[in-house]
Design an enzyme around this catalytic site. Structure first.
Site, PDB file in Angstrom:
ATOM      1  N   VAL A   1      -4.335   3.395   8.051  1.00 15.71           N
ATOM      2  CA  VAL A   1      -5.770   3.533   8.309  1.00 15.71           C
ATOM      3  C   VAL A   1      -6.420   3.487   6.931  1.00 15.71           C
ATOM      4  CG1 VAL A   1      -7.607   4.991   9.235  1.00 15.71           C
ATOM      5  CG2 VAL A   1      -5.395   4.905  10.376  1.00 15.71           C
ATOM      6  N   PRO A   2      -7.002   2.342   6.601  1.00 10.36           N
ATOM      7  CA  PRO A   2      -7.234   2.011   5.183  1.00 10.36           C
ATOM      8  C   PRO A   2      -8.433   2.709   4.570  1.00 10.36           C
ATOM      9  CG  PRO A   2      -8.009   0.226   6.560  1.00 10.36           C
ATOM     10  CD  PRO A   2      -7.432   1.266   7.502  1.00 10.36           C
ATOM     11  N   CYS A   3      -8.312   4.001   4.368  1.00 15.31           N
ATOM     12  CA  CYS A   3      -9.401   4.748   3.746  1.00 15.31           C
ATOM     13  C   CYS A   3      -9.621   4.290   2.303  1.00 15.31           C
ATOM     14  CB  CYS A   3      -9.119   6.246   3.803  1.00 15.31           C
ATOM     15  SG  CYS A   3      -7.526   6.736   3.146  1.00 15.31           S
ATOM     16  N   HIS A   4      -8.610   3.651   1.716  1.00 13.84           N
ATOM     17  CA  HIS A   4      -8.786   3.194   0.336  1.00 13.84           C
ATOM     18  C   HIS A   4      -9.777   2.044   0.244  1.00 13.84           C
ATOM     19  CE1 HIS A   4      -5.540   0.735   2.086  1.00 13.84           C
ATOM     20  NE2 HIS A   4      -5.932  -0.215   1.267  1.00 13.84           N
TER      21      HIS A   4
END
Length: 169
Positions: free
Chosen positions: A135-138
């Site tokens: 879950v690409p919070c970056h």
DNA sequence: CCACGGTGGTAGA
DNA sequence: TCTACCACCGTGG
């Protein structure tokens, strides 16, 4: 965030950047930890878990290795996001729409979930994301192409974005 | 560059 | 309840 006691199965994922740990509930992948020095060992050997979870873990491992390499993840296992609030789930869902190599600002995420003024709260939800990397919070950065923050090591955010070819100031 | 006010969601008391 | 945080954002010096 309420803490519901759950039985989680923890398994390791070896990557060139260290050993991640993935946590599974009976509903799916519930969490991922970055490699740490005290090496949070898997609680079980892969052979001793249900075949359903083994199959999920194969998907997790492959996807994690690809994203860490800056590539598109491919297929995901089911996610168990039941620990999150409704608002957090909406933010996480919006993050999943960001493709590899792209980035959106906290404000854009707020707008995407129909709460354009909940900008700061989006930052909070990013930090509460239990499944980083997949879950690409970056890929959520500050307005104007600035890097923004990160819960754990800022280095991870910079590294992942750089490998995906995203330029930040 | 810095300061500040407007924000909404969360956790803790 | 009330309060104090915040991975923010725009505006104004």
């Amino acid at each position: 965030m309420k803490t519901v006691p759950r039985n989680l199965v923890s398994l390791s994922v070896s990557t060139p950047d260290g050993i991640f740990t993935a946590h599974y509930s009976e509903r799916g992948l519930a969490g991922i930890n970055f490699p740490s020095k005290q090496n949070p060992a898997a609680t079980r050997e892969p052979e001793n878990v249900p075949t359903k979870i083994q199959a999920w873990h194969r998907l997790t491992s492959a996807a994690l290795k690809r994203v860490v390499a800056g590539e598109a993840p491919g297929k995901f296992p089911p996610f168990d996001l039941s620990a999150g609030t409704e608002f957090q789930c909406a933010v996480w869902q919006a993050m999943l729409q960001i493709q590899s190599g792209q980035a959106k600002s906290y404000g854009e995420i707020a707008q995407a979930i129909g709460k354009p003024k909940a900008v700061r709260a989006v930052g909070g939800a990013c930090g509460a994301n239990p499944i980083p990397v997949l879950v690409p919070c970056h890929r959520v950065i500050a307005a104007g192409g600035k890097i923004g923050g990160f819960s754990s090591d800022m280095n991870w955010k910079r590294t992942l974005l750089k490998r995906e070819g995203v330029i930040v100031s």
